[in-house]
Design a protein around this motif. Structure first.
Motif, PDB file in Angstrom:
ATOM      1  N   SER A   1     -41.296   4.754 -25.128  1.00 41.61           N
ATOM      2  CA  SER A   1     -40.913   3.628 -24.263  1.00 41.61           C
ATOM      3  C   SER A   1     -42.073   2.678 -24.075  1.00 41.61           C
ATOM      4  CB  SER A   1     -40.441   4.154 -22.906  1.00 41.61           C
ATOM      5  OG  SER A   1     -39.343   5.011 -23.040  1.00 41.61           O
TER       6      SER A   1
ATOM      7  N   SER B   1     -36.567   2.935 -25.204  1.00 41.94           N
ATOM      8  CA  SER B   1     -36.653   2.181 -23.951  1.00 41.94           C
ATOM      9  C   SER B   1     -36.760   3.136 -22.771  1.00 41.94           C
ATOM     10  CB  SER B   1     -35.418   1.297 -23.782  1.00 41.94           C
ATOM     11  OG  SER B   1     -34.267   2.103 -23.548  1.00 41.94           O
ATOM     12  N   TRP B   2     -37.190   2.594 -21.629  1.00 35.72           N
ATOM     13  CA  TRP B   2     -37.225   3.403 -20.409  1.00 35.72           C
ATOM     14  C   TRP B   2     -35.818   3.831 -20.020  1.00 35.72           C
ATOM     15  CZ3 TRP B   2     -41.564   5.494 -19.062  1.00 35.72           C
ATOM     16  CH2 TRP B   2     -42.750   4.877 -19.399  1.00 35.72           C
ATOM     17  N   GLN B   3     -34.837   3.029 -20.381  1.00 35.81           N
ATOM     18  CA  GLN B   3     -33.455   3.421 -20.116  1.00 35.81           C
ATOM     19  C   GLN B   3     -33.095   4.670 -20.919  1.00 35.81           C
ATOM     20  OE1 GLN B   3     -31.330   1.735 -17.782  1.00 35.81           O
ATOM     21  NE2 GLN B   3     -30.384   3.747 -18.036  1.00 35.81           N
ATOM     22  N   ASP B   4     -33.537   4.717 -22.189  1.00 36.97           N
ATOM     23  CA  ASP B   4     -33.294   5.905 -23.012  1.00 36.97           C
ATOM     24  C   ASP B   4     -33.922   7.138 -22.364  1.00 36.97           C
ATOM     25  OD1 ASP B   4     -31.989   4.359 -24.937  1.00 36.97           O
ATOM     26  OD2 ASP B   4     -33.856   3.978 -26.033  1.00 36.97           O
TER      27      ASP B   4
ATOM     28  N   ASP C   1     -31.898   8.146 -19.269  1.00 35.94           N
ATOM     29  CA  ASP C   1     -30.607   8.720 -19.653  1.00 35.94           C
ATOM     30  C   ASP C   1     -30.776  10.171 -20.098  1.00 35.94           C
ATOM     31  OD1 ASP C   1     -29.355   6.322 -19.101  1.00 35.94           O
ATOM     32  OD2 ASP C   1     -29.246   5.678 -21.196  1.00 35.94           O
TER      33      ASP C   1
ATOM     34  N   PHE D   1     -34.936   0.714 -12.307  1.00 37.23           N
ATOM     35  CA  PHE D   1     -34.550   1.512 -13.463  1.00 37.23           C
ATOM     36  C   PHE D   1     -33.695   2.688 -12.985  1.00 37.23           C
ATOM     37  CE2 PHE D   1     -38.467  -0.581 -14.626  1.00 37.23           C
ATOM     38  CZ  PHE D   1     -38.174  -1.092 -15.878  1.00 37.23           C
TER      39      PHE D   1
ATOM     40  N   SER E   1     -30.160   5.533 -14.104  1.00 37.79           N
ATOM     41  CA  SER E   1     -29.205   6.062 -15.064  1.00 37.79           C
ATOM     42  C   SER E   1     -28.157   6.871 -14.307  1.00 37.79           C
ATOM     43  CB  SER E   1     -29.904   6.961 -16.089  1.00 37.79           C
ATOM     44  OG  SER E   1     -28.962   7.584 -16.932  1.00 37.79           O
TER      45      SER E   1
END
Length: 372
Positions: free
Chosen positions: A23, A29-32, A35, A62, A64
């Motif tokens: 990331s 990504s930070w989203q990955d 998640d 951020f 999820s």
């Protein structure tokens, strides 16, 4: 069986550690990362968030698994009644914990936070998290709400957070240094140096992070902008100071730049412009907002150097030279009136006299003549 499945393996820790650095350098990504982290707990919903412990203010950029409505309810009200928050300053930084270790479960389930938000809105029973950075009264947290109330399972999950914490801190520190020495911002500073305009970057709590050489020269010349011993930026203009205070708060927003014209120590006029910059979300999460303070002398230096010549050739008065210089520098008659604390009509009268003496009939003609 469920418990054995959810116990964290070294492979999960290794994968998430790789995703932290991925990331950081754009491979994912930070989203990955969030998640995948959410998947390590039953019914997991993960978030990276920031808390001001003095005001119970929460910022959750951020997340999820949470709905926007759940986050809005949390930030607008439930963060302020969250029984975990007041005790965060007692939690060791870098140590993963489940919520029951911070607030006893029998106390949690009697709270408004649990009954009206955690259980009712998110369908969760507790939270697992770790404080990554704590500075003065603020803390940055990685956490996940989970539908599990199993203390053994949640304790195992907390160990994973402890393993991830040092890697997250290294990533955060790197982001801060990268932002501080960003090449594009150095280029911007060099540009402002070349045209004699002071540029100061100010962050949360009005802390001056850096400034260019032109700003240093203007400080010495008595510009009405100064940096105090504790690093905070002070503005003599009360309105501009109030705007800066607002823009450097995490709730501050700006639809257009704020501009004011003020006098310096030697009665010179300066235009001060405040612009809230658009940082990437993660940098703003760590550093708070960044406001560019632009300070520029309002009188063109080349015309000051020709002052005596203008007075001799065209019989301009000192006031007329100052107004003509300001107009030639690109400032409007209303800005000149504000700077000299005179009426707009007075400036227009001076301009008519200046036009007559110079033999021009427009601002364009004035600039063309004076800037030869």
């Amino acid at each position: 069986m469920l418990k054995s499945i959810m116990i964290q393996s070294p492979d999960v820790s290794s994968l998430l550690t790789d995703m932290i650095y991925g990331s950081l350098f754009g491979e994912c990504s930070w989203q990955d990362f969030l998640d995948r982290l959410a998947q390590t707990s039953p019914g997991g919903k993960a978030a990276l968030h920031y808390h001001d412990l003095t005001s119970s203010v929460a910022h959750v950029p951020f997340m999820s698994g949470f709905s926007q409505s759940e986050i809005d309810q949390f930030t607008s009200h439930f963060a302020s009644v969250n029984p975990w928050i007041p005790r965060l300053d007692l939690v060791p930084v870098g140590q993963g914990l489940c919520g029951d270790e911070i607030v006893p479960r029998e106390e949690l389930i009697r709270s408004e936070f649990y009954n009206d938000w955690l259980k009712r809105q998110t369908g969760c029973e507790t939270s697992i998290g770790v404080s990554i950075i704590r500075e003065q009264n603020r803390t940055f947290i990685l956490s996940a709400c989970t539908s599990s109330a199993d203390p053994d399972l949640n304790s195992e999950a907390a160990k994973l957070y402890t393993q991830l914490a040092p890697h997250l801190k290294r990533a955060f520190d790197f982001i801060r240094k990268r932002d501080l020495f960003a090449p594009h911002e150095q280029t911007t500073q060099a540009l402002f140096d070349s045209i004699g305009v002071g540029l100061i970057y100010v962050s949360e709590q009005r802390k001056a992070r850096r400034w260019n050489r032109s700003a240093e020269a203007l400080f010495a010349a008595g510009v009405p902008v100064q940096i105090a011993a504790d690093g905070t930026l002070g503005l003599q203009c009360e309105k501009s100071a109030a705007v800066l205070e607002f823009l450097t708060s995490r709730n501050g927003v700006q639809t257009q730049p704020h501009t004011a014209i003020v006098k310096g120590r030697n009665q010179d006029n300066y235009r001060i412009t405040l612009v809230r910059l658009h940082s990437d979300t993660f940098t703003q999460f760590l550093e708070g907002p960044t406001v560019a303070v632009i300070v520029e002398p309002i009188v063109a230096t080349p015309l000051n150097e020709r002052r005596d010549l203008l007075m001799q050739l065209y019989k301009l008065t000192a006031t007329e030279i100052r107004i003509a210089s300001s107009i030639a520098s690109g400032h409007s008659p209303r800005e000149v009136a504000m700077a000299d604390d005179i009426s707009y009509e007075t400036v227009r009268t001076h301009l008519r006299n200046i036009y007559a003496k110079l033999g021009v009939n427009s601002r364009a003609g004035l600039v063309s003549l004076l800037m030869r």
